[in-house]
Design a protein around this motif. Sequence first.
Motif, PDB file in Angstrom:
ATOM      1  N   THR A 123       0.859  -1.174   0.000  1.00 35.76           N
ATOM      2  CA  THR A 123       0.000   0.000   0.000  1.00 35.76           C
ATOM      3  C   THR A 123       0.902   1.232   0.000  1.00 35.76           C
ATOM      4  O   THR A 123       2.116   1.116   0.170  1.00 35.76           O
ATOM      5  CB  THR A 123      -0.975   0.015   1.201  1.00 35.76           C
ATOM      6  N   ASN A 165      -3.822   3.356  -5.130  1.00 41.02           N
ATOM      7  CA  ASN A 165      -4.123   2.932  -6.504  1.00 41.02           C
ATOM      8  C   ASN A 165      -2.906   2.999  -7.414  1.00 41.02           C
ATOM      9  O   ASN A 165      -2.968   2.540  -8.557  1.00 41.02           O
ATOM     10  CB  ASN A 165      -5.261   3.766  -7.085  1.00 41.02           C
ATOM     11  N   ASP A 166      -1.829   3.591  -6.934  1.00 41.02           N
ATOM     12  CA  ASP A 166      -0.624   3.737  -7.752  1.00 41.02           C
ATOM     13  C   ASP A 166       0.446   2.699  -7.453  1.00 41.02           C
ATOM     14  O   ASP A 166       1.578   2.826  -7.913  1.00 41.02           O
ATOM     15  CB  ASP A 166      -0.028   5.137  -7.568  1.00 41.02           C
ATOM     16  N   SER A 180       1.327  -1.649  -7.159  1.00 42.29           N
ATOM     17  CA  SER A 180       0.922  -3.022  -7.435  1.00 42.29           C
ATOM     18  C   SER A 180       2.184  -3.890  -7.393  1.00 42.29           C
ATOM     19  O   SER A 180       3.277  -3.380  -7.132  1.00 42.29           O
ATOM     20  CB  SER A 180       0.231  -3.123  -8.802  1.00 42.29           C
ATOM     21  N   THR A 181       2.032  -5.171  -7.639  1.00 42.63           N
ATOM     22  CA  THR A 181       3.192  -6.052  -7.663  1.00 42.63           C
ATOM     23  C   THR A 181       3.197  -6.873  -8.937  1.00 42.63           C
ATOM     24  O   THR A 181       2.165  -7.033  -9.600  1.00 42.63           O
ATOM     25  CB  THR A 181       3.208  -7.007  -6.446  1.00 42.63           C
ATOM     26  N   SER A 221       8.227 -11.467  -6.930  1.00 36.55           N
ATOM     27  CA  SER A 221       7.472 -10.242  -7.189  1.00 36.55           C
ATOM     28  C   SER A 221       8.296  -9.016  -6.833  1.00 36.55           C
ATOM     29  O   SER A 221       9.078  -9.044  -5.889  1.00 36.55           O
ATOM     30  CB  SER A 221       6.191 -10.204  -6.351  1.00 36.55           C
ATOM     31  N   ILE A 280       7.700  -4.529  -6.594  1.00 37.01           N
ATOM     32  CA  ILE A 280       6.646  -3.529  -6.383  1.00 37.01           C
ATOM     33  C   ILE A 280       6.709  -2.508  -7.511  1.00 37.01           C
ATOM     34  O   ILE A 280       7.780  -1.972  -7.809  1.00 37.01           O
ATOM     35  CB  ILE A 280       6.818  -2.832  -5.024  1.00 37.01           C
ATOM     36  N   GLU A 340       3.506   3.435  -9.790  1.00 33.89           N
ATOM     37  CA  GLU A 340       3.134   4.119 -11.032  1.00 33.89           C
ATOM     38  C   GLU A 340       3.180   5.626 -10.946  1.00 33.89           C
ATOM     39  O   GLU A 340       3.087   6.297 -11.959  1.00 33.89           O
ATOM     40  CB  GLU A 340       1.751   3.649 -11.488  1.00 33.89           C
TER      41      GLU A 340
END
Length: 192
Positions: free
Chosen positions: A88, A93-94, A96-97, A130, A132, A135
């Motif tokens: 988080t 919202n910007d 993800s993995t 994974s 991170i 964005e």
Amino acid sequence: MAGWRWWHNRPPYGPDVLNAQATLQLVDPATADAALKPVNAATAGEGDQILLGRVSWSSPPNPQKGDSFRIVLLDKRSHLMPGFIAVTSARPNDVSTGLDGTLDIAQKRYPWLQGVGTRETNGSYWTSGSAIFVESVNASPVTFQTVFHQARPETPPEHRVATAPVSVEDMLVALISVGPDGQVYWAHRLLN
């Protein structure tokens, strides 16, 4: 063409202007859950270890549209990344993995990142683990959590990820700056 390529791959700013910092700590499930709210933390089982991390930086001057970051966590002993990361940020919202080709570029350019990209196993090329994806360069701070499970000998080599036991000192954290066309501007080692 050479001039365009130089300009296209030239970073708009270096890592020094970000004052980026990272922290890592081994925690219990309640601490991980509290740190990631409202995102769900990964579940740990008997013998597993939970690592909680945070990466923060100052907003860069004059960022280009489409600039992004990758944050990688790499076990320096095995050169493997975690299998799953819950994440988080200030802008949830910007973040993800996942994996992408920028990690291959970074791995080729920076030998200390060996293991974050594609690797050859039994004549084929594989990626596992994974990273991170951030964005927005304004999404600081990013909080993440991963669970290190006990190694399972039956896991095929192409599916291996970092496993327990780990210590904070075993884990490298790096911030990778990526341009709008997937060009890797730089990688900066934040921890270990």
